[in-house]
Design an enzyme around this catalytic site. Structure first.
Site, PDB file in Angstrom:
ATOM      1  N   CYS A 134       0.896  -1.222  -0.016  1.00  0.00           N
ATOM      2  CA  CYS A 134      -0.077  -0.052  -0.043  1.00  0.00           C
ATOM      3  C   CYS A 134       0.674   1.213   0.020  1.00  0.00           C
ATOM      4  O   CYS A 134       0.691   2.139  -0.596  1.00  0.00           O
ATOM      5  CB  CYS A 134      -0.972  -0.068   1.293  1.00  0.00           C
ATOM      6  SG  CYS A 134      -2.033   1.592   1.354  1.00  0.00           S
ATOM      7  N   GLU A 202      -3.718  -5.208  -4.332  1.00  0.00           N
ATOM      8  CA  GLU A 202      -3.549  -3.758  -4.713  1.00  0.00           C
ATOM      9  C   GLU A 202      -4.021  -3.793  -6.142  1.00  0.00           C
ATOM     10  O   GLU A 202      -4.925  -2.923  -6.394  1.00  0.00           O
ATOM     11  CB  GLU A 202      -2.239  -3.179  -4.600  1.00  0.00           C
ATOM     12  CG  GLU A 202      -1.756  -2.842  -3.212  1.00  0.00           C
ATOM     13  CD  GLU A 202      -2.492  -1.582  -2.511  1.00  0.00           C
ATOM     14  OE1 GLU A 202      -2.723  -0.657  -3.469  1.00  0.00           O
ATOM     15  OE2 GLU A 202      -2.764  -1.518  -1.624  1.00  0.00           O
TER      16      GLU A 202
END
Length: 219
Positions: A134, A202
């Protein structure tokens, strides 16, 4: 270095993110605003859970400087991200009542559940490996997008948030933490695997926004 091994392990994922129509649409300004709005609202929900993960990592850290690092990032997220999300929500006239009714997408729930279970039940090195994508992928994507910008002012505002020097400084600090780990070969393999799993999620997060992903039934 461990981070080099991690990044080499996700080249296919990172390239897929850069070439994804959601990312291309941000730069071209052609992305449907409905999809960007979906992304921002899901990101708002995601970061509430990500903040909890950082709080747990800070508590797990044995080195005071690392505990303070993740604690400071938690505070930064709550400040900067809230400002960013509030900017978009005000632009879309989303009320507090509407925000309270938001529910996570299937991918969002999967990703945050993975993060929280990892930071709660796995060793510190795996916990940091889980949250690293992230940080890192957003930095790299932001740097690429910052070179191009976007003709859409809403999208350009988002790009400038993740492509700045201050954000990169925070990411580099976490990379230093990862490279300081003293791991066995088996532990290193686990760290890389955890990093890759979170990186896949992601990609899935961007993809879910582009597809306006929903649960098949209401909660």
């Amino acid at each position: 270095m461990l981070t080099e091994k991690m990044w080499n392990a996700i080249q296919d994922i990172y390239n897929a993110i850069l070439s994804h129509p959601f990312i291309k649409g941000l730069v071209e300004g052609s992305l449907a605003e409905e999809k960007f709005k979906y992304y921002i609202l899901q990101d708002y929900l995601y970061l509430r859970e990500f903040s909890k993960a950082l709080a747990i990592i800070s508590a797990k850290a044995e080195k005071q400087n690392e505990a303070m690092l993740f604690s400071s990032h938690l505070q930064s997220i709550m400040r900067v991200e809230n400002e960013l999300h509030n900017f978009f929500m005000n632009a879309w006239n989303i009320t507090e009542e509407e925000k309270a009714k938001l529910i996570p997408s299937p991918t969002n729930l999967l990703y945050t559940s993975f993060l929280l279970s990892t930071v709660l039940y796995k060793p510190y090195f795996e916990a940091v490996s889980a949250v690293l994508p992230c940080y890192w992928i957003y930095m790299e994507v932001g740097k690429e997008l910052l070179k191009k910008g976007s003709p859409n002012p809403l999208y350009d505002r988002w790009i400038k948030t993740y492509g700045g020097e201050e954000y990169e400084k925070g990411v580099r600090a976490v990379l230093d933490v990862v490279n300081s780990f003293k791991l066995t070969q088996e532990e290193e393999a686990r760290a890389v695997r955890t990093f890759r799993i979170a990186s896949i999620m992601e990609y899935m997060f961007w993809d879910s926004a582009y597809k306006l992903e929903k649960f098949p039934f209401n909660f």
